[in-house]
Scaffold this motif. Sequence first.
Motif, PDB file in Angstrom:
ATOM      1  N   TYR A  28       0.886  -1.165   0.000  1.00  0.00           N
ATOM      2  CA  TYR A  28       0.000   0.000   0.000  1.00  0.00           C
ATOM      3  C   TYR A  28       0.920   1.209   0.000  1.00  0.00           C
ATOM      4  N   ASN A  29       1.276   1.675  -1.186  1.00  0.00           N
ATOM      5  CA  ASN A  29       2.344   2.680  -1.286  1.00  0.00           C
ATOM      6  C   ASN A  29       1.971   3.854  -2.180  1.00  0.00           C
ATOM      7  N   ASN A  30       2.614   4.977  -1.911  1.00  0.00           N
ATOM      8  CA  ASN A  30       2.603   6.095  -2.843  1.00  0.00           C
ATOM      9  C   ASN A  30       3.984   6.193  -3.468  1.00  0.00           C
ATOM     10  N   PHE A  31       4.045   6.063  -4.781  1.00  0.00           N
ATOM     11  CA  PHE A  31       5.308   6.179  -5.521  1.00  0.00           C
ATOM     12  C   PHE A  31       4.879   6.396  -6.964  1.00  0.00           C
ATOM     13  N   TYR A  32       4.609   7.693  -7.287  1.00  0.00           N
ATOM     14  CA  TYR A  32       3.952   8.028  -8.556  1.00  0.00           C
ATOM     15  C   TYR A  32       4.796   7.643  -9.773  1.00  0.00           C
ATOM     16  N   GLU A  33       6.089   7.428  -9.574  1.00  0.00           N
ATOM     17  CA  GLU A  33       6.937   6.981 -10.678  1.00  0.00           C
ATOM     18  C   GLU A  33       6.485   5.616 -11.216  1.00  0.00           C
ATOM     19  N   PHE A  34       5.628   4.923 -10.433  1.00  0.00           N
ATOM     20  CA  PHE A  34       5.137   3.611 -10.872  1.00  0.00           C
ATOM     21  C   PHE A  34       3.616   3.589 -11.001  1.00  0.00           C
ATOM     22  N   GLU A  71      16.481  14.915  -5.026  1.00  0.00           N
ATOM     23  CA  GLU A  71      15.800  14.513  -6.260  1.00  0.00           C
ATOM     24  C   GLU A  71      15.812  13.001  -6.418  1.00  0.00           C
ATOM     25  N   THR A  72      14.695  12.503  -6.961  1.00  0.00           N
ATOM     26  CA  THR A  72      14.550  11.081  -7.290  1.00  0.00           C
ATOM     27  C   THR A  72      15.088  10.835  -8.704  1.00  0.00           C
ATOM     28  N   LEU A  73      15.469   9.605  -8.975  1.00  0.00           N
ATOM     29  CA  LEU A  73      15.880   9.189 -10.319  1.00  0.00           C
ATOM     30  C   LEU A  73      14.834   9.574 -11.370  1.00  0.00           C
ATOM     31  N   PRO A  82      11.974  15.452 -12.148  1.00  0.00           N
ATOM     32  CA  PRO A  82      12.009  14.485 -11.061  1.00  0.00           C
ATOM     33  C   PRO A  82      11.164  14.910  -9.854  1.00  0.00           C
ATOM     34  N   TYR A  83      10.749  13.902  -9.077  1.00  0.00           N
ATOM     35  CA  TYR A  83      10.169  14.169  -7.760  1.00  0.00           C
ATOM     36  C   TYR A  83      11.229  14.912  -6.949  1.00  0.00           C
ATOM     37  N   ARG A  84      10.825  16.019  -6.318  1.00  0.00           N
ATOM     38  CA  ARG A  84      11.763  16.868  -5.573  1.00  0.00           C
ATOM     39  C   ARG A  84      11.281  17.088  -4.153  1.00  0.00           C
ATOM     40  N   GLN A 122       9.406  -0.781  -4.078  1.00  0.00           N
ATOM     41  CA  GLN A 122       8.222   0.090  -3.966  1.00  0.00           C
ATOM     42  C   GLN A 122       8.308   1.034  -2.761  1.00  0.00           C
ATOM     43  N   ASN A 123       9.180   0.743  -1.816  1.00  0.00           N
ATOM     44  CA  ASN A 123       9.358   1.615  -0.658  1.00  0.00           C
ATOM     45  C   ASN A 123      10.524   2.592  -0.832  1.00  0.00           C
ATOM     46  N   GLY A 124      11.110   2.613  -2.041  1.00  0.00           N
ATOM     47  CA  GLY A 124      12.097   3.661  -2.312  1.00  0.00           C
ATOM     48  C   GLY A 124      13.529   3.211  -2.403  1.00  0.00           C
ATOM     49  N   LEU A 165      17.644   4.016  -1.603  1.00  0.00           N
ATOM     50  CA  LEU A 165      17.939   5.051  -0.602  1.00  0.00           C
ATOM     51  C   LEU A 165      16.779   6.032  -0.558  1.00  0.00           C
ATOM     52  N   ARG A 166      16.179   6.198   0.612  1.00  0.00           N
ATOM     53  CA  ARG A 166      15.082   7.148   0.740  1.00  0.00           C
ATOM     54  C   ARG A 166      15.225   7.943   2.023  1.00  0.00           C
ATOM     55  N   LEU A 167      14.542   9.058   2.049  1.00  0.00           N
ATOM     56  CA  LEU A 167      14.547   9.901   3.233  1.00  0.00           C
ATOM     57  C   LEU A 167      13.394   9.481   4.143  1.00  0.00           C
ATOM     58  N   TYR A 188       4.695  15.049   7.014  1.00  0.00           N
ATOM     59  CA  TYR A 188       3.831  14.199   6.192  1.00  0.00           C
ATOM     60  C   TYR A 188       4.689  13.348   5.250  1.00  0.00           C
ATOM     61  N   GLY A 189       4.137  12.164   4.947  1.00  0.00           N
ATOM     62  CA  GLY A 189       4.893  11.155   4.192  1.00  0.00           C
ATOM     63  C   GLY A 189       5.504  11.644   2.901  1.00  0.00           C
ATOM     64  N   PHE A 190       4.897  12.632   2.263  1.00  0.00           N
ATOM     65  CA  PHE A 190       5.431  13.039   0.956  1.00  0.00           C
ATOM     66  C   PHE A 190       6.816  13.664   1.038  1.00  0.00           C
ATOM     67  N   LYS A 191       7.225  14.105   2.263  1.00  0.00           N
ATOM     68  CA  LYS A 191       8.594  14.621   2.413  1.00  0.00           C
ATOM     69  C   LYS A 191       9.629  13.499   2.319  1.00  0.00           C
ATOM     70  N   SER A 192       9.164  12.250   2.512  1.00  0.00           N
ATOM     71  CA  SER A 192      10.097  11.109   2.539  1.00  0.00           C
ATOM     72  C   SER A 192      10.379  10.634   1.116  1.00  0.00           C
ATOM     73  N   ILE A 193      11.181  11.397   0.411  1.00  0.00           N
ATOM     74  CA  ILE A 193      11.457  11.144  -1.004  1.00  0.00           C
ATOM     75  C   ILE A 193      12.204   9.817  -1.207  1.00  0.00           C
ATOM     76  N   LYS A 194      11.794   9.108  -2.245  1.00  0.00           N
ATOM     77  CA  LYS A 194      12.314   7.756  -2.518  1.00  0.00           C
ATOM     78  C   LYS A 194      13.361   7.753  -3.636  1.00  0.00           C
ATOM     79  N   SER A 195      14.135   6.686  -3.675  1.00  0.00           N
ATOM     80  CA  SER A 195      15.097   6.424  -4.768  1.00  0.00           C
ATOM     81  C   SER A 195      15.888   7.686  -5.126  1.00  0.00           C
TER      82      SER A 195
HETATM   83  N1  LIG Z   1       9.953   9.671  -5.475  1.00  0.00           N
HETATM   84  C1  LIG Z   1       8.826   9.626  -4.761  1.00  0.00           C
HETATM   85  N2  LIG Z   1       8.913   9.624  -3.410  1.00  0.00           N
HETATM   86  C2  LIG Z   1       7.789   9.559  -2.665  1.00  0.00           C
HETATM   87  C3  LIG Z   1       6.507   9.551  -3.276  1.00  0.00           C
HETATM   88  C4  LIG Z   1       6.448   9.557  -4.706  1.00  0.00           C
HETATM   89  O1  LIG Z   1       5.375   9.527  -5.334  1.00  0.00           O
HETATM   90  N3  LIG Z   1       7.632   9.577  -5.398  1.00  0.00           N
HETATM   91  N4  LIG Z   1       5.370   9.537  -2.483  1.00  0.00           N
HETATM   92  C5  LIG Z   1       5.500  10.075  -1.117  1.00  0.00           C
HETATM   93  C6  LIG Z   1       4.315   9.858  -0.276  1.00  0.00           C
HETATM   94  S1  LIG Z   1       2.961  10.812  -0.630  1.00  0.00           S
HETATM   95  C7  LIG Z   1       4.322   9.002   0.802  1.00  0.00           C
HETATM   96  S2  LIG Z   1       2.991   8.918   1.858  1.00  0.00           S
HETATM   97  C8  LIG Z   1       5.495   8.112   1.070  1.00  0.00           C
HETATM   98  C9  LIG Z   1       5.015   6.667   1.148  1.00  0.00           C
HETATM   99  O2  LIG Z   1       6.080   5.837   1.532  1.00  0.00           O
HETATM  100  P1  LIG Z   1       5.829   4.261   1.622  1.00  0.00           P
HETATM  101  O3  LIG Z   1       5.241   3.840   0.303  1.00  0.00           O
HETATM  102  O4  LIG Z   1       7.169   3.634   1.869  1.00  0.00           O
HETATM  103  O5  LIG Z   1       4.878   4.037   2.741  1.00  0.00           O
HETATM  104  O6  LIG Z   1       6.491   8.192   0.043  1.00  0.00           O
HETATM  105  C10 LIG Z   1       6.743   9.518  -0.412  1.00  0.00           C
HETATM  106  N5  LIG Z   1       7.899   9.523  -1.290  1.00  0.00           N
END
Ligand SMILES: Nc1nc2c(c(=O)[nH]1)N[C@H]1C(S)=C(S)[C@@H](COP(=O)(O)O)O[C@H]1N2
Length: 324
Positions: free
Chosen positions: A86-92, A179-181, A198-200, A227-229, A232-234, A240-247
């Motif tokens: 159950y993830n948010n990762f718009y790159e996918f 920045e994400t890949l 990129p996602y910033r 799918q969790n980033g 390397l992710r923040l 809020y979760g969107f600050k936790s940038i993935k990949s």
């Molecule tokens: N690159 C990237 N990072 C992202 C996102 C994204 O869409 N792209 N979504 C964010 C949002 S909105 C949330 S709530 C969390 C979700 O992290 P999780 O899937 O590991 O729970 O990732 C954040 N990091």
Amino acid sequence: MRSFRPTPVPSSEITAEGVFLRRRAFLRAAAGTAVGLGLPGCSDAEQAQARPGEAPLLKPLTGVIPGPKELQADDPPTAFKDASSYNNFYEFGTDKSDPAAHAGSLRPRPWSVAIEGEVGRPGVIDLDDLLRPHTLEDRIYRLRCVEAWSMVIPWVGIPLAAVLKRFDPVSKAKYVAFETLVDPEQMPGQRRSTLDWPYREGLRIDEAMHPLTLLAVGMYGKVLPNQNGAPLRLVVPWKYGFKSIKSIVKIRLTARQPRTTWQMENAREYGFFANVNPEVSHPRWSQARERRIGEWGKRPTLMLNGYGEQVESLYRGMDLREFY
Ligand SMILES: Nc1nc2c(c(=O)[nH]1)N[C@H]1C(S)=C(S)[C@@H](COP(=O)(O)O)O[C@H]1N2
Ligand SMILES: [Mo]
């Protein structure tokens, strides 16, 4: 860009040999995620143990579990299955199920990260070299999505501050941008302009240097699922979760506040600070309560996600309604 020469590690930070060997096993296991466990030159004895088909295990070296006391008492970790499906990762894709379904095309090794901007030692560094001098830590943190759901996740990572310090930030460094890949081959969601890739993301320098701020490489004792980033992710647990940038592929220290993806999308709904705040509603819904994934009903959202004791001094004198 020239390649980064790591700062010599002070002797106080050099780990005992046994620990070093276990770290090596981890690093190789982590490297193995992209190509399976059969890495050449990687003997079984050096592998962290994992069941066939499972992500390699990480062996964190400390048992540090900061965060509020009630987190340990009332908040059992979310099921791994939920946290990885159950993830948010718009790159996918934009559905919660898309990342788990489509992130298999991401190749988390080899991976390099560019460190740029207001630092004495800018450059591009291979992820394994970035991680090598550091000690992995366990951190059980809540993740509170702006969409009013939440999870409790045992992360494995290293404090962002320790990494940044190695690159010698200069006094002009007031913010950190991430920045994400960008690679539509690996990230098929980027073939569409759902977001301005990129996602910033960005943090103020004191937020970035705060000991709770983590660069995660794993969760639940395992290498991060794509799918969790991965790789390397923040993780910034009071935001809020969107600050936790993935990949993450780029970390840039800046003098000016950087623009972030969700601010660029809709500045009225998403601010730069994005501190979890039950008293400030999102323009379209309340932030007072949240649904913990795996639970029925809702629980109250805590100020600064329950991490106020640790981080409220960062915002002394700031009106958190104005700076949302
Ligand atoms: N690159 C990237 N990072 C992202 C996102 C994204 O869409 N792209 N979504 C964010 C949002 S909105 C949330 S709530 C969390 C979700 O992290 P999780 O899937 O590991 O729970 O990732 C954040 N990091
Ligand atoms: Mo989110």
